[in-house]
Design a protein around this motif. Structure first.
Motif, PDB file in Angstrom:
ATOM      1  N   ALA A 154      38.118  45.850  40.581  1.00 25.39           N
ATOM      2  CA  ALA A 154      38.887  46.788  41.418  1.00 25.39           C
ATOM      3  C   ALA A 154      39.017  48.173  40.382  1.00 25.39           C
ATOM      4  N   SER A 155      39.559  47.687  39.138  1.00 25.42           N
ATOM      5  CA  SER A 155      40.002  48.644  38.078  1.00 25.42           C
ATOM      6  C   SER A 155      38.996  48.443  36.973  1.00 25.42           C
ATOM      7  N   VAL A 156      38.608  49.633  36.213  1.00 26.11           N
ATOM      8  CA  VAL A 156      37.694  49.327  35.120  1.00 26.11           C
ATOM      9  C   VAL A 156      38.553  49.049  33.729  1.00 26.11           C
ATOM     10  N   GLN A 157      39.946  49.007  34.372  1.00 30.23           N
ATOM     11  CA  GLN A 157      40.833  48.354  32.850  1.00 30.23           C
ATOM     12  C   GLN A 157      40.439  47.065  32.758  1.00 30.23           C
ATOM     13  N   THR A 158      40.157  46.244  34.021  1.00 31.89           N
ATOM     14  CA  THR A 158      39.935  44.942  33.989  1.00 31.89           C
ATOM     15  C   THR A 158      38.943  44.529  33.172  1.00 31.89           C
ATOM     16  N   THR A 159      37.705  45.484  33.586  1.00 30.89           N
ATOM     17  CA  THR A 159      36.374  45.359  32.708  1.00 30.89           C
ATOM     18  C   THR A 159      36.482  45.726  31.155  1.00 30.89           C
TER      19      THR A 159
ATOM     20  N   GLY B 256      38.656  41.331  48.365  1.00 27.40           N
ATOM     21  CA  GLY B 256      39.238  42.078  49.085  1.00 27.40           C
ATOM     22  C   GLY B 256      38.006  42.497  50.061  1.00 27.40           C
ATOM     23  N   HIS B 257      37.359  41.534  50.357  1.00 24.58           N
ATOM     24  CA  HIS B 257      36.176  41.723  51.298  1.00 24.58           C
ATOM     25  C   HIS B 257      35.202  42.957  51.062  1.00 24.58           C
ATOM     26  N   ARG B 258      34.977  43.152  49.901  1.00 28.35           N
ATOM     27  CA  ARG B 258      33.948  44.393  49.683  1.00 28.35           C
ATOM     28  C   ARG B 258      32.791  43.648  49.263  1.00 28.35           C
ATOM     29  N   PRO B 259      31.745  44.288  49.972  1.00 29.35           N
ATOM     30  CA  PRO B 259      30.376  43.806  49.430  1.00 29.35           C
ATOM     31  C   PRO B 259      29.952  44.138  48.474  1.00 29.35           C
ATOM     32  N   ARG B 260      29.141  43.641  47.611  1.00 33.66           N
ATOM     33  CA  ARG B 260      28.442  44.030  46.038  1.00 33.66           C
ATOM     34  C   ARG B 260      27.047  43.349  46.140  1.00 33.66           C
ATOM     35  N   ALA B 261      26.133  44.214  45.756  1.00 36.36           N
ATOM     36  CA  ALA B 261      24.697  43.766  45.325  1.00 36.36           C
ATOM     37  C   ALA B 261      24.546  43.594  43.862  1.00 36.36           C
ATOM     38  N   ILE B 262      24.287  42.440  43.369  1.00 33.27           N
ATOM     39  CA  ILE B 262      23.889  42.387  41.973  1.00 33.27           C
ATOM     40  C   ILE B 262      22.336  41.909  41.744  1.00 33.27           C
ATOM     41  N   PRO B 263      21.738  42.595  40.902  1.00 27.12           N
ATOM     42  CA  PRO B 263      20.393  42.606  40.408  1.00 27.12           C
ATOM     43  C   PRO B 263      20.473  41.192  39.814  1.00 27.12           C
ATOM     44  N   LEU B 264      19.468  40.235  40.243  1.00 22.32           N
ATOM     45  CA  LEU B 264      19.210  39.200  39.322  1.00 22.32           C
ATOM     46  C   LEU B 264      18.076  39.090  38.314  1.00 22.32           C
ATOM     47  N   PRO B 265      18.496  38.771  37.254  1.00 32.88           N
ATOM     48  CA  PRO B 265      17.316  38.778  36.084  1.00 32.88           C
ATOM     49  C   PRO B 265      16.262  37.814  36.412  1.00 32.88           C
ATOM     50  N   ALA B 266      15.187  38.001  35.858  1.00 31.62           N
ATOM     51  CA  ALA B 266      13.938  37.008  35.903  1.00 31.62           C
ATOM     52  C   ALA B 266      14.035  35.599  35.738  1.00 31.62           C
TER      53      ALA B 266
ATOM     54  N   TRP C  54      28.912  30.567  52.208  1.00 30.76           N
ATOM     55  CA  TRP C  54      28.208  31.123  53.352  1.00 30.76           C
ATOM     56  C   TRP C  54      29.225  31.794  54.310  1.00 30.76           C
ATOM     57  N   HIS C  55      29.048  33.094  54.723  1.00 33.83           N
ATOM     58  CA  HIS C  55      29.947  33.749  55.807  1.00 33.83           C
ATOM     59  C   HIS C  55      28.844  33.702  57.113  1.00 33.83           C
ATOM     60  N   GLU C  56      28.751  33.033  58.121  1.00 36.98           N
ATOM     61  CA  GLU C  56      27.651  33.023  59.032  1.00 36.98           C
ATOM     62  C   GLU C  56      27.902  34.638  59.770  1.00 36.98           C
ATOM     63  N   ASP C  57      28.914  35.215  60.024  1.00 34.92           N
ATOM     64  CA  ASP C  57      29.018  36.103  60.879  1.00 34.92           C
ATOM     65  C   ASP C  57      28.485  37.437  60.059  1.00 34.92           C
ATOM     66  N   LEU C  58      28.472  37.303  58.709  1.00 30.64           N
ATOM     67  CA  LEU C  58      28.034  38.448  57.878  1.00 30.64           C
ATOM     68  C   LEU C  58      26.756  37.904  57.245  1.00 30.64           C
ATOM     69  N   ALA C  59      26.396  37.154  57.372  1.00 29.49           N
ATOM     70  CA  ALA C  59      24.905  36.567  56.811  1.00 29.49           C
ATOM     71  C   ALA C  59      25.016  36.799  55.465  1.00 29.49           C
ATOM     72  N   LEU C  60      26.137  36.477  54.561  1.00 25.83           N
ATOM     73  CA  LEU C  60      26.445  36.566  53.226  1.00 25.83           C
ATOM     74  C   LEU C  60      26.901  35.203  52.816  1.00 25.83           C
ATOM     75  N   PRO C  61      26.301  34.941  51.480  1.00 23.84           N
ATOM     76  CA  PRO C  61      25.589  35.601  50.657  1.00 23.84           C
ATOM     77  C   PRO C  61      23.820  35.563  50.947  1.00 23.84           C
ATOM     78  N   HIS C  62      23.205  36.655  50.581  1.00 23.88           N
ATOM     79  CA  HIS C  62      21.798  36.535  50.960  1.00 23.88           C
ATOM     80  C   HIS C  62      21.068  37.243  49.661  1.00 23.88           C
ATOM     81  N   ILE C  63      19.939  36.951  49.710  1.00 25.68           N
ATOM     82  CA  ILE C  63      18.992  37.679  48.758  1.00 25.68           C
ATOM     83  C   ILE C  63      17.822  38.658  49.211  1.00 25.68           C
ATOM     84  N   ASP C  64      17.883  39.789  48.846  1.00 29.57           N
ATOM     85  CA  ASP C  64      16.590  40.734  48.902  1.00 29.57           C
ATOM     86  C   ASP C  64      15.420  40.554  48.033  1.00 29.57           C
ATOM     87  N   VAL C  65      14.506  40.848  48.612  1.00 26.98           N
ATOM     88  CA  VAL C  65      13.282  40.852  47.754  1.00 26.98           C
ATOM     89  C   VAL C  65      12.582  42.155  47.775  1.00 26.98           C
TER      90      VAL C  65
END
Length: 492
Positions: free
Chosen positions: A464-469, A353-363, A328-339
């Motif tokens: 950060a790199s598609v080579q990693t993926t 690297g302090h990059r925010p990311r959005a991940i769709p959660l499966p049902a 939990w990061h209080e100043d950024l209110a992350l992580p959190h879930i949107d519906v």
């Protein structure tokens, strides 16, 4: 022990702990988000509550114990608070030492001797930390070698010795991440120890032949304390050489060095292209863990604790997040879930690297997450304006990284206990597994099993790199064969 000898490296700049044990425990309680050591009496209980009825309701275990004893101690042990009579409680110093050991990633002694071989991590990790291991004089680094650039016009760093140049390198290249900083400091200490042993140095005096000799030492088999001969893993050698190459390349680029003797020392891009993840759980082991996590709570685990454990397992299993990304990061209110309007959930995290990311959660995630929210008194679906920790500790505060890791390991341990005795391979795999194994499994499911396009998988994983993926696509030759066979079918 003297608490002021310890530093909190979780803040910038690192902060020294208070000098007294009680003050240090109060500081740690505030930093970790839960009480660590409390001394209770009936008068203290009355001061914190309007009435005895309120005290009994808010602190039932403490209240019951004070009916039979004058004082009670409530202290933190193994992830939860325990209450015992004062005579049976450990001392405050013992509890403080335990907490510091449990959170050794964050709290470190301000001074510690390091072995000459660089095997121990530095005690203090800051961009201005002394880099030298024990037994090496500070004057060894505080000088310039033959390749240092004395011309102020082209030496953009504006420093005249390696010690200052190293600090500037760490401040620019590694200060954003304590893990990166720790890795760089470790490898530079290791190189400094080797140079001292070989009567070489400082860093700006090393030739290409010197660095090639150091690479050979890293790759050579070494005998451990028990006499067993072991060879360093290729990934370990690659990380060490990459850190050293980064230092020399940055120095040359900024004009501190006239040449770069480490050019080509590390494989760099080639190492990334040939990296292949190997820490996977077999599909059968993952299915077994899912069945254990989805089952009823064991008799010795409270239902609320089991609901939290299932929620944590579900997030790591089906969101592919890194361990620290659920912190939990209080100043950024992350992580959190949107519906959204379609009742679909999206997890927002702060990635590497302090990059925010959005991940769709499966049902498949939703039943466990809703059950956990109801267990802690929250609505099943997160409201749009909610600014609460995603996962709570038993005291209602945010659960830290260590607690998250322990909960996932608890699922692995329970699953290992329920593996048939004849399946020793699965039991051994579960004993070694960690949260990052679940991330590897998530990536492999996307890239290999379902052939998700690499840019899409990269966005979901936060690489950060598609080579990693792309490395996950090389993990299974059978899938590659299926691609080839499908592209060039056999003619009738």
């Amino acid at each position: 022990m003297n608490p002021s000898d310890w530093l909190d490296t979780g803040c910038r700049p690192p902060q020294r702990l208070p000098g007294s044990v009680d003050a240090a425990l109060a500081y740690l309680a505030h930093a970790l988000g839960h009480p660590l050591y409390l001394r209770w009496s009936l008068s203290a209980l009355k001061r914190g509550c309007p009435s005895l009825a309120d005290a009994k309701r808010e602190h039932p275990a403490v209240f019951a114990l004070l009916l039979e004893h004058d004082t009670a101690i409530e202290y933190w042990e193994r992830g939860r608070l325990k209450v015992v009579p004062e005579a049976a409680a450990p001392s405050a110093t013992v509890v403080l030492e335990r907490i510091l050991r449990q959170h050794r990633r964050r709290f470190r002694p301000s001074a510690a001797d390091a072995a000459p071989d660089g095997a121990r991590l530095p005690a203090v990790i800051t961009p201005d930390a002394a880099l030298l291991p024990g037994g090496v004089e500070a004057a060894w680094l505080a000088r310039a070698g033959r390749f240092a650039n004395p011309v102020a016009l082209t030496n953009t760093l504006g420093v005249a010795d390696d010690a200052q140049a190293v600090r500037l390198f760490l401040r620019e290249r590694a200060s954003h991440s304590p893990h990166t900083l720790r890795a760089y400091v470790t490898e530079l200490r290791r190189l400094a120890a080797w140079c001292t042993c070989e009567r070489l140095g400082p860093f700006s005096d090393l030739t290409r032949q010197d660095l090639m000799g150091y690479r050979d030492v890293l790759q050579a088999p070494q005998a451990d304390a028990t006499g067993n001969v072991r060879r360093a893993a290729p990934a370990t050698v690659s990380r060490a050489l990459a850190a050293i190459s980064s230092l020399f390349a940055w120095w040359h680029r900024t004009g501190y060095l006239t040449v770069n003797p480490a050019e080509g020392l590390a494989a760099g891009r080639r190492a990334r292209m040939t990296w292949t993840p190997v820490r996977f759980l077999p599909a059968a082991a993952l299915a077994h863990c899912d069945a254990v996590a989805g089952g009823d709570a064991p008799t010795d685990i409270p239902s609320a604790v089991w609901a939290r454990r299932r929620a944590i397992w579900t997030l790591y299993r089906f969101a592919g997040v890194r361990l620290a990304e659920l912190e939990w990061h209080e100043d950024l209110a992350l992580p959190h879930i949107d519906v959204d309007e379609a009742r679909q959930w999206t997890l927002h995290v702060l990635g590497k690297g302090h990059r925010p990311r959005a991940i769709p959660l499966p049902a498949a995630c939703l039943p466990a997450l809703r059950a956990y929210r109801r267990a802690v008194g929250l609505p099943a679906n997160p409201p749009a304006d909610e600014r609460l920790p995603l996962i709570h500790s038993e005291r209602g505060r945010a659960l830290g990284v260590s607690g998250l890791y322990d909960e996932v390991r608890a699922v692995f341990a329970l699953a290992a206990m329920r593996v048939p005795s004849e399946d020793s391979a699965m039991r051994a795999a579960l004993a070694r597994a960690s949260t990052h194994w679940l991330r590897h499994g998530y990536a492999r499911t996307l890239v290999v099993d379902h052939r998700v396009p690499l840019p899409v998988a990269q966005a979901l994983l936060g690489h950060a790199s598609v080579q990693t993926t792309a490395a996950y696509a090389r993990a299974d030759i059978s899938q590659l064969r299926a691609f080839v066979e499908g592209s060039f079918p056999e003619k009738a």
